[in-house]
Enzyme design. Structure first.
Site, PDB file in Angstrom:
ATOM      1  N   HIS A 194       0.831  -1.210   0.000  1.00 13.33           N
ATOM      2  CA  HIS A 194       0.000   0.000   0.000  1.00 13.33           C
ATOM      3  C   HIS A 194       0.864   1.258   0.000  1.00 13.33           C
ATOM      4  O   HIS A 194       0.481   2.278  -0.558  1.00 13.33           O
ATOM      5  CB  HIS A 194      -0.965  -0.014   1.193  1.00 13.33           C
ATOM      6  CG  HIS A 194      -2.187  -0.845   0.930  1.00 13.33           C
ATOM      7  ND1 HIS A 194      -2.521  -1.951   1.663  1.00 13.33           N
ATOM      8  CD2 HIS A 194      -3.127  -0.753  -0.028  1.00 13.33           C
ATOM      9  CE1 HIS A 194      -3.620  -2.487   1.175  1.00 13.33           C
ATOM     10  NE2 HIS A 194      -4.019  -1.777   0.146  1.00 13.33           N
ATOM     11  N   GLU A 437     -10.828 -11.165  -5.753  1.00 17.13           N
ATOM     12  CA  GLU A 437      -9.436 -11.156  -5.291  1.00 17.13           C
ATOM     13  C   GLU A 437      -9.117 -12.387  -4.450  1.00 17.13           C
ATOM     14  O   GLU A 437      -7.984 -12.614  -4.063  1.00 17.13           O
ATOM     15  CB  GLU A 437      -9.122  -9.860  -4.536  1.00 17.13           C
ATOM     16  CG  GLU A 437     -10.126  -9.466  -3.479  1.00 17.13           C
ATOM     17  CD  GLU A 437      -9.885  -8.065  -2.919  1.00 17.13           C
ATOM     18  OE1 GLU A 437      -8.834  -7.468  -3.156  1.00 17.13           O
ATOM     19  OE2 GLU A 437     -10.800  -7.566  -2.219  1.00 17.13           O
ATOM     20  N   ASP A 461      -4.333  -8.489  -4.604  1.00 15.88           N
ATOM     21  CA  ASP A 461      -4.590  -9.564  -3.644  1.00 15.88           C
ATOM     22  C   ASP A 461      -4.748 -10.904  -4.335  1.00 15.88           C
ATOM     23  O   ASP A 461      -4.286 -11.923  -3.818  1.00 15.88           O
ATOM     24  CB  ASP A 461      -5.850  -9.244  -2.822  1.00 15.88           C
ATOM     25  CG  ASP A 461      -5.522  -8.298  -1.674  1.00 15.88           C
ATOM     26  OD1 ASP A 461      -4.530  -8.570  -0.978  1.00 15.88           O
ATOM     27  OD2 ASP A 461      -6.219  -7.301  -1.505  1.00 15.88           O
ATOM     28  N   CYS A 508      -8.742  -3.560 -11.316  1.00  9.51           N
ATOM     29  CA  CYS A 508      -8.274  -2.359 -10.611  1.00  9.51           C
ATOM     30  C   CYS A 508      -6.995  -2.588  -9.813  1.00  9.51           C
ATOM     31  O   CYS A 508      -6.615  -1.743  -9.005  1.00  9.51           O
ATOM     32  CB  CYS A 508      -9.368  -1.805  -9.715  1.00  9.51           C
ATOM     33  SG  CYS A 508     -10.008  -3.008  -8.547  1.00  9.51           S
TER      34      CYS A 508
HETATM   35  C1  PEP Z   1      -6.359  -5.343  -5.217  1.00  9.62           C
HETATM   36  O1  PEP Z   1      -6.286  -6.157  -4.295  1.00  9.62           O
HETATM   37  O2  PEP Z   1      -5.949  -5.565  -6.375  1.00  9.62           O
HETATM   38  C2  PEP Z   1      -6.963  -4.013  -4.984  1.00  9.62           C
HETATM   39  C3  PEP Z   1      -7.198  -3.186  -5.986  1.00  9.62           C
HETATM   40  O3  PEP Z   1      -7.235  -3.635  -3.712  1.00  9.62           O
HETATM   41  P1  PEP Z   1      -6.159  -3.199  -2.607  1.00  9.62           P
HETATM   42  O4  PEP Z   1      -4.859  -2.947  -3.309  1.00  9.62           O
HETATM   43  O5  PEP Z   1      -6.745  -2.004  -1.957  1.00  9.62           O
HETATM   44  O6  PEP Z   1      -6.124  -4.394  -1.703  1.00  9.62           O
HETATM   45 MG    MG Z   2      -7.398  -5.951  -2.492  1.00 10.83          MG
END
Ligand code: PEP
Ligand code: MG
Length: 589
Positions: A194, A437, A461, A508
């Site tokens: 993150h 995910e 994920d 995403c």
């Molecule tokens: C993902 O897991 O690809 C996602 C877009 O969500 P995050 O990165 O917030 O877990």
């Molecule tokens: Mg995620």
């Protein structure tokens, strides 16, 4: 002396600035006796280090004025007082002149002596002041340790800071970014963490896996962080600075070229329109998304409203944030993801959960929301109220089975009824989507599709769960790899199933915004991408050179690839649209 350290680029760009070590390396004390002829020079060195420490404190005091509690200001004043103490100064000078100690050894000896004096005091408060003495001595030692040239100091004093840390938490990065942060060098960390996502969002170049950073860089060193080539130059030379200036020029030129695409459609060579949505977490992302012609917000991460606070945000506070997001997008669709917190972050969000050995596999995302229906209902009500201001879709993270979608839908409908009853304006038929995910949801996507109105594939994920490789663990860097055939097969399967069911599907995860993967994802059938807005123009540019029909002809080969190398060979072909007419490599069965 110039040194080059290598790492892995987690956010592109370059930055020139002063190093700020989050865990300053141990400062060594030089105990060798000082030759008589060097005594006065050493006294001078000590005096200028003390002056630098005083300047630093004054600067800190000025910067923090009005932003910190009064007590903190008083601590700074107490340190300044100690630094100005004549007795301390004379004591140190004497140790150098009469006992031929070097400045660092004199500071250590005087610090220990004063420490003992404080320690012997009866009053517990005064005794605890030993800490202040230690901190002041450390500050002067650090100033002494900075063996930077005058020229270097001149440049460094004019530039911002580059953080050097083992790893950096997203909250810290957000804090530092408001204080002149120019870039981040991580000893550990991963490109899909993150923090890395946030660095890209803040346009801060960042390296991870720079293993030697903390041992080779000192506080205040001038460093050139090169996020394009994954290296750090410590004490850059004039040639390095020229390379940096050339990059700045080129980046500005490329920026102008891409800026012209802000109002252009996202269209392939064979005239197929592709939709590019934005991932957003900060208000600035929303403004950027609109300015660069995003089709809407494909992922709004709501966790950021919950972190770094002691209490949960109430319905009105959340409503205001979601409404501003909806208004900010001026009628374009906005996809708000419900809370995606786990035990690892819940504490900092004001939820106290029992610690879990394995939070990534624990009560996270929708599992947590369903376990705290009051918290979930508050968020749901806030989203439903914001939906009165523009088109909103709700996205649910960490869905494993269709039953969870049904439970969320029931809660959503209940909240809508309550809101109507309370006299709020409500909107019927809000679309509810599932994030794909968790591998189980991807494999059984047909069941999820029966319960969801749309899907969003979260490859960040999905990759970690399919490959059993922690997305934050840099030691697994080569395993956590978007080109793994098992992952691509799942992505292709989900896209295909959604299209057959006639339901929208987007992707995403971070790879959606990496133009190196654009052709590959389009070959798997993807038409809706959601990415950090900073990537929109690059991906649009890439798409304008791709032929979708040709790409789709490679889908079955990609779905049957056995190895990463086979995927790469296909990807090489995809990278150069002209070569796509060639037959698929026969290494694929
Ligand atoms: C993902 O897991 O690809 C996602 C877009 O969500 P995050 O990165 O917030 O877990
Ligand atoms: Mg995620």
């Amino acid at each position: 002396m110039r040194r080059v350290l290598t790492g892995t680029s987690a956010a592109r760009g370059m930055a020139l600035g002063r190093a700020r070590l989050v865990q300053p390396s141990q400062i060594s004390i030089d105990h060798r006796p000082l030759p008589d002829g060097e005594v006065e020079v050493e006294v001078e060195r000590l005096h200028s280090a003390m002056q630098a420490a005083r300047d630093e404190l004054r600067e800190l005091r000025g910067k923090l004025q009005d932003t910190l509690p009064r007590e903190v200001g008083e601590f700074i004043d107490a340190h300044a007082l100690l630094l100005n103490d004549e007795e301390l100064q004379h004591g140190l000078d004497r140790l150098i002149r009469e006992r031929n100690l070097r400045a660092s050894a004199a500071l250590k000896a005087e610090g220990d002596r004063l420490g003992e004096v404080f320690e012997a005091m009866d009053d517990p408060y005064l005794r605890s002041r030993r800490e202040d003495v230690d901190q002041v001595i450390s500050r002067v030692l650090a100033a002494l340790h900075r063996q930077t040239s005058r020229e270097e100091r001149k440049i460094a004093s004019r530039s911002g800071q580059i953080l050097v840390a083992d790893t950096i938490a997203p909250a810290d990065m957000a804090h530092y970014s408001g204080h002149g942060l120019l870039g981040v060098i991580g000893v550990a960390g991963s490109t899909y963490s993150h923090s890395a996502i946030l660095a890209r969002s803040l346009n801060l170049p960042m390296l991870v896996g720079t293993t030697e950073a903390l041992s080779s860089i000192s506080d205040e060193d001038l460093v050139l962080l090169d996020g394009e080539n994954g290296e750090v130059v410590v004490h850059p030379t004039a040639q390095d600075l020229a390379r940096y200036r050339a990059w700045q020029k080129e980046a500005a030129r490329e920026g102008r070229r891409l800026a012209a695409l802000a109002t252009a459609p996202t269209r392939t060579v064979d005239e197929v329109d592709i939709r590019l949505f934005a991932n957003a977490e900060l208000p600035a992302d929303v403004a950027q998304a609109r300015a660069l012609g995003a089709s809407g917000v494909g992922l709004y991460r709501t966790e950021f409203l919950f972190l770094r606070r002691k209490t949960l945000p109430d319905e009105d506070e959340q409503f205001a944030a979601y409404r501003d997001l909806v208004l900010g997008m001026g009628g374009l669709p906005v996809t708000i993801r419900t809370l995606d917190l786990g035990a690892d972050k819940a504490d900092s969000a004001g939820l106290s959960l029992r610690g879990e050995d394995n939070p990534a596999l624990g009560v996270r995302g929708v599992r947590l929301s369903l376990r705290y229906p009051a918290v979930f209902a508050t968020q749901m009500r806030a989203i439903l109220r914001a939906a009165a201001y523009g088109p909103v879709r709700i996205l649910v993270p960490m869905i494993t089975q269709a039953e969870e979608m049904q439970a969320v839908r029931t809660l959503m409908e209940l909240c809508a009824r309550e809101l109507a009853h309370d006299g709020h304006e409500t909107v019927d038929g809000l679309e509810l989507g599932a994030m794909i995910e968790v591998p189980a949801a991807a494999i059984s996507v047909h069941a999820i599709l029966e319960a969801a109105d749309f899907l969003a594939i979260g490859t960040n994920d999905l990759a970690q769960y399919v490959l059993a490789a922690d997305r934050n663990n840099d030691a697994l860097g080569t395993l956590y790899d978007p080109l793994q055939p098992a992952l691509l097969r799942l992505i292709g399967h989900v896209i295909h199933a959604s299209h057959r069911a006639g339901k929208p599907v987007s992707l995403c995860g971070e790879i959606a915004g990496d133009e190196a993967f654009t052709a590959l994802l389009m070959a798997l059938g993807l038409t809706d991408f959601s990415m950090h807005p900073g990537q929109l123009l690059r991906v649009r540019d890439r798409i304008s050179g791709l032929d979708r029909k040709r790409l789709l002809s490679l889908r079955s080969s990609l779905m049957r690839a056995h190895t990463r190398e086979q995927v790469e060979a296909l990807l090489d072909g995809l990278a150069e649209p002209k070569r796509l007419a060639e037959p698929c490599p026969d290494t694929l069965d």
